[in-house]
Design a protein around this motif. Structure first.
Motif, PDB file in Angstrom:
ATOM      1  N   PRO A   1       0.856  -1.200   0.000  1.00  0.00           N
ATOM      2  CA  PRO A   1       0.000   0.000   0.000  1.00  0.00           C
ATOM      3  C   PRO A   1       0.889   1.246   0.000  1.00  0.00           C
ATOM      4  O   PRO A   1       2.011   1.214   0.487  1.00  0.00           O
ATOM      5  N   PRO A   2       0.403   2.324  -0.568  1.00  0.00           N
ATOM      6  CA  PRO A   2       1.227   3.540  -0.603  1.00  0.00           C
ATOM      7  C   PRO A   2       1.538   4.015   0.818  1.00  0.00           C
ATOM      8  O   PRO A   2       0.664   4.015   1.680  1.00  0.00           O
ATOM      9  N   THR A   3       2.794   4.385   1.026  1.00  0.00           N
ATOM     10  CA  THR A   3       3.189   4.820   2.367  1.00  0.00           C
ATOM     11  C   THR A   3       2.802   6.276   2.567  1.00  0.00           C
ATOM     12  O   THR A   3       2.766   7.066   1.627  1.00  0.00           O
ATOM     13  N   LYS A   4       2.540   6.607   3.813  1.00  0.00           N
ATOM     14  CA  LYS A   4       2.173   7.977   4.138  1.00  0.00           C
ATOM     15  C   LYS A   4       3.439   8.793   4.360  1.00  0.00           C
ATOM     16  O   LYS A   4       4.423   8.303   4.903  1.00  0.00           O
ATOM     17  N   LEU A   5       3.400  10.020   3.935  1.00  0.00           N
ATOM     18  CA  LEU A   5       4.523  10.935   4.112  1.00  0.00           C
ATOM     19  C   LEU A   5       4.370  11.624   5.466  1.00  0.00           C
ATOM     20  O   LEU A   5       3.416  12.379   5.672  1.00  0.00           O
ATOM     21  N   THR A   6       5.292  11.337   6.367  1.00  0.00           N
ATOM     22  CA  THR A   6       5.223  11.948   7.692  1.00  0.00           C
ATOM     23  C   THR A   6       5.930  13.289   7.681  1.00  0.00           C
ATOM     24  O   THR A   6       6.633  13.635   6.730  1.00  0.00           O
ATOM     25  N   MET A   7       5.753  14.048   8.762  1.00  0.00           N
ATOM     26  CA  MET A   7       6.384  15.359   8.873  1.00  0.00           C
ATOM     27  C   MET A   7       7.907  15.218   8.905  1.00  0.00           C
ATOM     28  O   MET A   7       8.619  16.026   8.315  1.00  0.00           O
ATOM     29  N   ALA A   8       8.403  14.181   9.575  1.00  0.00           N
ATOM     30  CA  ALA A   8       9.846  13.952   9.645  1.00  0.00           C
ATOM     31  C   ALA A   8      10.415  13.667   8.252  1.00  0.00           C
ATOM     32  O   ALA A   8      11.501  14.153   7.909  1.00  0.00           O
ATOM     33  N   ASP A   9       9.699  12.886   7.444  1.00  0.00           N
ATOM     34  CA  ASP A   9      10.138  12.600   6.079  1.00  0.00           C
ATOM     35  C   ASP A   9      10.158  13.874   5.234  1.00  0.00           C
ATOM     36  O   ASP A   9      11.064  14.093   4.433  1.00  0.00           O
ATOM     37  N   TYR A  10       9.148  14.708   5.416  1.00  0.00           N
ATOM     38  CA  TYR A  10       9.062  15.963   4.671  1.00  0.00           C
ATOM     39  C   TYR A  10      10.230  16.878   5.023  1.00  0.00           C
ATOM     40  O   TYR A  10      10.873  17.438   4.141  1.00  0.00           O
TER      41      TYR A  10
END
Length: 59
Positions: free
Chosen positions: A8-17
């Motif tokens: 499933p597509p992974t969610k972009l977290t604030m830390a990743d951003y």
């Protein structure tokens, strides 16, 4: 051939951003001028202190 399950597509977290923005900013900075540049610098003191000027002159 093995069949792989679709992830499933992974969610972009604030830390990743934040990490992605820092990496892109660093690459842009490197393209403009090579080498490291300080982001946080020590503030120079507003008060003037000079030991030679503050010495007492003995006569």
């Amino acid at each position: 051939m093995k069949h792989t399950k679709k992830r499933p597509p992974t969610k972009l977290t604030m830390a990743d951003y934040i990490k992605a923005v820092k990496k892109a900013d660093r690459e842009i900075e490197q393209s403009i001028s090579p080498g490291w540049t300080a982001i946080t610098k020590i503030h120079p003191n507003k008060k003037i202190y000079n030991r030679r000027l503050n010495k007492r002159i003995e006569e």
